[in-house]
Scaffold this active site. Structure first.
Site, short mmCIF file in Angstrom:
data_model
loop_
_atom_site.label_atom_id
_atom_site.label_comp_id
_atom_site.label_asym_id
_atom_site.label_seq_id
_atom_site.Cartn_x
_atom_site.Cartn_y
_atom_site.Cartn_z
N GLY A 535 0.82 -1.30 -0.01
CA GLY A 535 0.04 0.08 -0.17
C GLY A 535 0.61 1.31 -0.02
O GLY A 535 2.07 1.09 0.20
N GLY A 537 0.45 5.76 0.55
CA GLY A 537 -0.23 7.11 1.12
C GLY A 537 0.08 8.33 0.63
O GLY A 537 1.35 8.40 0.00
N SER A 538 -0.25 9.39 1.40
CA SER A 538 0.43 10.61 0.98
C SER A 538 1.66 10.90 1.56
O SER A 538 2.46 11.80 1.24
CB SER A 538 -0.64 11.76 1.69
OG SER A 538 -0.92 11.43 2.96
N PHE A 539 1.99 10.22 2.65
CA PHE A 539 3.40 10.48 3.19
C PHE A 539 4.33 9.09 2.97
O PHE A 539 5.35 9.35 3.75
CB PHE A 539 3.23 10.66 4.68
CG PHE A 539 2.55 12.12 5.00
CD1 PHE A 539 3.01 13.21 4.63
CD2 PHE A 539 1.29 11.85 5.47
CE1 PHE A 539 2.50 14.46 5.04
CE2 PHE A 539 0.70 13.58 5.80
CZ PHE A 539 1.53 14.47 5.50
N VAL A 542 4.00 1.34 2.27
CA VAL A 542 3.85 0.30 3.30
C VAL A 542 4.22 -0.80 2.59
O VAL A 542 3.90 -1.39 1.46
CB VAL A 542 2.40 0.30 3.82
CG1 VAL A 542 2.41 -0.83 4.96
CG2 VAL A 542 1.94 1.53 4.29
N LYS A 556 5.90 0.97 7.34
CA LYS A 556 5.57 2.26 6.78
C LYS A 556 6.80 3.20 6.31
O LYS A 556 7.20 3.78 7.49
CB LYS A 556 4.41 3.03 7.42
CG LYS A 556 4.07 4.38 6.82
CD LYS A 556 2.87 4.99 7.70
CE LYS A 556 2.46 6.49 7.00
NZ LYS A 556 1.31 6.91 7.88
N ASP A 661 -8.51 11.58 9.68
CA ASP A 661 -8.45 10.97 8.18
C ASP A 661 -9.04 9.57 8.23
O ASP A 661 -8.67 8.38 7.80
CB ASP A 661 -6.86 10.83 7.76
CG ASP A 661 -6.69 10.77 6.23
OD1 ASP A 661 -7.93 10.83 5.71
OD2 ASP A 661 -5.82 10.08 5.71
#
Length: 846
Positions: A535, A537-539, A542, A556, A661
């Site tokens: 996965g 995400g914005s930061f 993973v 992460k 979030d």
């Protein structure tokens, strides 16, 4: 009479001839009308014949000359009925379809075309001259291709053209004077090509022009002063060229990296709607106009790398809308800074390498959103104001090479986001703090401050006459300590293992994680191989991994190049430091290190949850072994799990936490389908309470994901528990309808809650996920021993349960925060819904 009578046959023949000729003309026109759409069809097919397709599927598969389908129904084609000409092709939009090849000259046969958009493809070759036959054309957009050659010589034929966008191609040409004759032109974008030569003065005739972009070319010569006559111009970019001249009356936005000289005109401040000014990298002289205080929408101001002098006008420090960068570095600006700084939204302030003097104003505390502050290489004096430590989001602070004095504020230790601090070459003195950023020697620069000292050194230097006494005391103390150590050695060895166990447990409970190395995480994830990527995400991304003790983990990796990434890392650690709940993803450890490229490396190591994210299950990317989706009970359990976690964060933590979030991709499921909330990168600790809802104590930028952000955040309200409740309500509606809140069907004022509300309660089953209406829940067999008067059919039970759940979701997503139910009440209602559903599974009445 006889004469007239005898001439009548001739007259009749003439009349018949004229009638026949008129009929011929009429039929001919009608025939042309009938064939006009066929002409357009042929032009489109000829245009297609010059193309190839990079996408797996042919995006123009509907373009079939052998089909009876009208070309008006083909992909990207739009038609209109034109008086006297019937239906004609008027617009062609094939943008972003992966088209390659060249533009066929047959495009010029689409004589009624008023919009041609072929941007963001891979088209090559030159622009055919025939394209200028499209006299009705208003929009021509061929940007982001690989078009070569020069502009057509007959471009003046496009009299109706309003938008000409050829950005990001490989056109090599002079700018023709004829461009100035396109009197209806409003947008002219020719940037990022190979245009050379001077800017024709004829462009100043384009009185309707609002957007002019000639940036990143090879233009040279003197900048035409007549461009200042373009009164409607809102955006101008001629950056990265080799232009010379003076600004004088010119009103503009982007003129970076040219050779402009002279002063900045005071009239520039009259363009109050400007939102971006970049005049950097020129040779501008003189003062910064005080008229800059007139700007009402300015987001970014960059005047760096010029020869500006004088003091900075106080009006420049009161631009309320400035939110990205305020850069005046590398000039000759002098004098003290204004004492009243009101740049509340700005992220970066750079005043370095000037001649500024006087103290740093304590009003810097008003820069609530500041992340980077650079004031190096000036003549600033006085102490470092303690108020800097109140700018909690500060990541980089450079005050080096000034004349600052006094001690380093100890409160700088509390800036948890601070990762770079340069106070070198000043006149600072006293003790250096030891906490926070000061623990990382490589991140702090203090050289050139001769009077600074460490804790122990400061204490010794306060009374140098007692040094011998201190040495004696130290020796005696060491002897006593050695004897005591020998006495207790046996006891310590006996308790060592037990103490280590207790320590590990207590540190885990307190969130004081033992950090792992970059090398260990690299091995655990197979060098962060793509096959282990689960996965992103914005930061960051993973990865699935396995530690040396065979523990399966999710690693992460924070993208340190992303703005706010360090704050995200700190926020996630801080939020999870003292929280433990069965429905929160457990943080095992963390890593702050250097990778093999000598770059910053940040990572968080979580427990691995084998059933993926809730989003995967809603979208059907994951299914049970029997091929079924999550049923009603599964989804109720997930909703209850998430509500339990939020109730704990909002009401049962010592310091309440808002997640900021909540969405299906941040809800993870373990092997037993227990749901857990993850990704606390935007979480914030709540420090004050207002009314019945808890709100965050400091100003924050908009947080969350589109579709799940509560409406009040978009109006500047601070994150709150009510905001989490709204996001939870959206997730709940999505879970039971299967409809994503950013589905393309939602536009204008229509969103997911309003869509559901429009069908509730009478027709709400029409919006429920159809996968919930099949399977064993609705196919239960009735027990023959049941009392007919007590039996409730599975369909009725399902409908009753879903009605309750949808009602809870709508109650959580009301527009007003005060109108929403709390997450604790939502949790109670969901538990009741599940209880009633299961209680009546054997046919009892609801």
């Amino acid at each position: 009479m006889g004469y007239h009578y005898n001439s009548n046959p001739m007259l009749g023949m003439t009349i018949l001839f004229l009638l026949a000729f008129s009929m011929f003309i009429f039929l001919g026109v009608d025939s042309a009308t009938l064939s006009s759409i066929a002409t357009d069809r042929e032009a489109l097919i000829s245009f297609k014949s010059q193309l190839s397709f990079e996408l797996p599927n042919n995006p123009l598969s509907t373009w079939d000359n052998n089909s009876s389908t009208s070309p008006c129904n083909w992909t990207g084609v739009r038609c209109s009925n034109n008086s006297g000409s019937g239906e004609r092709v008027t617009a062609l939009d094939l943008s972003g379809l992966g088209l390659a090849g060249s533009i066929a000259p047959h495009i010029g046969n689409l004589s009624f075309l008023n919009s041609l958009q072929l941007q963001s493809n891979r088209l090559r070759g030159t622009l055919p001259n025939e394209i200028c036959n499209l006299s009705r054309l208003k929009v021509l957009n061929l940007s982001s291709n690989s078009i070569e050659g020069s502009l057509p010589s007959n471009i003046t034929k496009l009299k109706n053209l309003q938008i000409l966008d050829l950005m990001e191609n490989e056109i090599t040409s002079r700018l023709p004077e004829e461009l100035g004759f396109l009197s209806n032109l409003q947008v002219l974008k020719l940037g990022k090509n190979n245009f050379f030569g001077s800017i024709p003065s004829s462009l100043s005739n384009l009185s309707s022009l609002t957007n002019l972009n000639l940036g990143t070319n090879a233009l040279s010569g003197i900048l035409p002063n007549d461009l200042g006559r373009l009164q409607k111009l809102k955006e101008l970019d001629i950056t990265i060229n080799n232009l010379t001249g003076q600004l004088q009356e010119l009103q503009m936005l982007g003129l970076a990296k040219n050779n402009l000289s002279g002063g900045i005109p005071n009239s520039l401040g009259n363009l109050r709607r400007l939102n971006d000014i970049d005049l950097s990298g020129n040779s501008l002289l003189g003062f910064i106009p005080s008229s800059f205080g007139n700007f009402q929408n300015l987001l970014s101001l960059d005047l760096s790398n010029n020869k500006l002098n004088g003091s900075i006008p106080k009006e420049s420090f009161n631009l309320q809308t400035l939110s990205t960068i305020f850069n005046l570095s590398n000039n000759f600006l002098s004098g003290p800074l204004p004492q009243d700084i009101q740049l509340e939204k700005v992220v970066t302030i750079d005043l370095s390498n000037n001649l500024l003097s006087g103290p740093i104003p304590s009003s810097i505390i008003n820069c609530k959103s500041l992340e980077r502050l650079f004031m190096a290489k000036n003549r600033l004096s006085g102490p470092i104001p303690n108020t800097i430590s109140e700018v909690k989001g500060l990541e980089m602070l450079d005050l080096s090479s000034n004349q600052l004095s006094g001690s380093i504020p100890k409160d700088l230790e509390d800036l948890h986001a601070l990762r770079y601090l340069n106070l070198s070459f000043n006149q600072l003195e006293g003790e250096v703090p030891e906490g926070g950023v000061f623990r990382n020697i490589s991140s702090v620069h203090l050289e050139g401050n001769k009077k600074l000292c460490s804790n122990l050194k400061c204490k010794n230097s306060t009374n140098p006459g007692h040094r011998n006494r201190v040495i004696v005391i130290c020796v005696v103390t060491a002897i006593i300590a050695t004897l005591a150590l020998c006495t207790l050695l046996f006891t310590l060895l006996h308790l060592r293992r037990r103490k280590a166990t207790i320590k590990d447990t207590s540190e885990t409970q307190k969130g004081q994680f033992q950090m792992v190395s970059y090398e260990e995480l690299r091995r655990a994830t197979g060098n962060f191989t793509e096959s282990n990527l689960i996965g992103y995400g914005s930061f960051g991304s993973v990865y699935k991994g396995r530690l040396s003790d065979q523990t399966e983990v999710a690693v992460k990796v924070i993208n340190t190049q992303t703005t706010g990434s360090w704050k995200s890392f700190v926020a996630e650690c801080e939020a999870l430091r003292n929280v433990r709940h069965r429905n929160l993803v457990r943080l095992i450890t963390s890593c702050s290190s250097i990778d093999f490229k000598n770059m910053d490396f940040l990572a968080l190591v979580y427990e691995y949850l084998s059933n993926g994210s809730l989003e995967d299950w809603i979208r059907g990317r994951k299914m049970k072994e029997n091929g079924e989706a999550l049923n009603i009970v599964d989804r109720l359990n997930v909703a209850i799990d998430v509500a339990c976690a939020l109730d704990y964060l909002h009401h049962d933590c010592e310091v309440p936490v808002v997640h900021c979030d909540i969405k299906p991709s941040n809800i993870l499921l373990n092997e037993d389908f227990t749901a857990k909330i993850g990704d606390f990168g935007l979480a914030r600790l709540l420090m004050e309470k207002k009314g019945t809802q808890t709100s965050i104590s400091s100003t924050n930028f908009l947080k969350g994901s589109i579709g799940y952000i509560p409406p009040e955040y978009g109006q500047g309200e601070k994150p709150s528990t009510a905001g989490d409740t709204y996001s939870f309500g959206i997730m709940l509606l999505e879970l039971f309808t299967g409809k994503c809140p950013i589905d393309k069907c939602f536009s204008g004022d229509l969103n997911l809650p309003r869509w559901v509300q429009s069908a509730f309660p009478e027709n709400f089953m029409q919006v429920v996920d159809s996968k919930l209406l099949v399977g064993d829940v609705c196919n239960e067999e009735r027990d023959d021993d049941d009392d007919d008067n007590l039996y409730v059919s599975p369909e009725i039970r399902v409908e009753y349960c879903l009605t309750t759940v949808i009602e809870i979701g709508l109650s959580c997503t009301r527009d007003s925060p005060d109108g929403r139910i709390t997450i604790r009440l939502a949790l109670q209602k969901l538990k009741n819904a599940k209880h009633n559903f299961l209680k009546n599974r054997n046919g009892k009445k609801v």
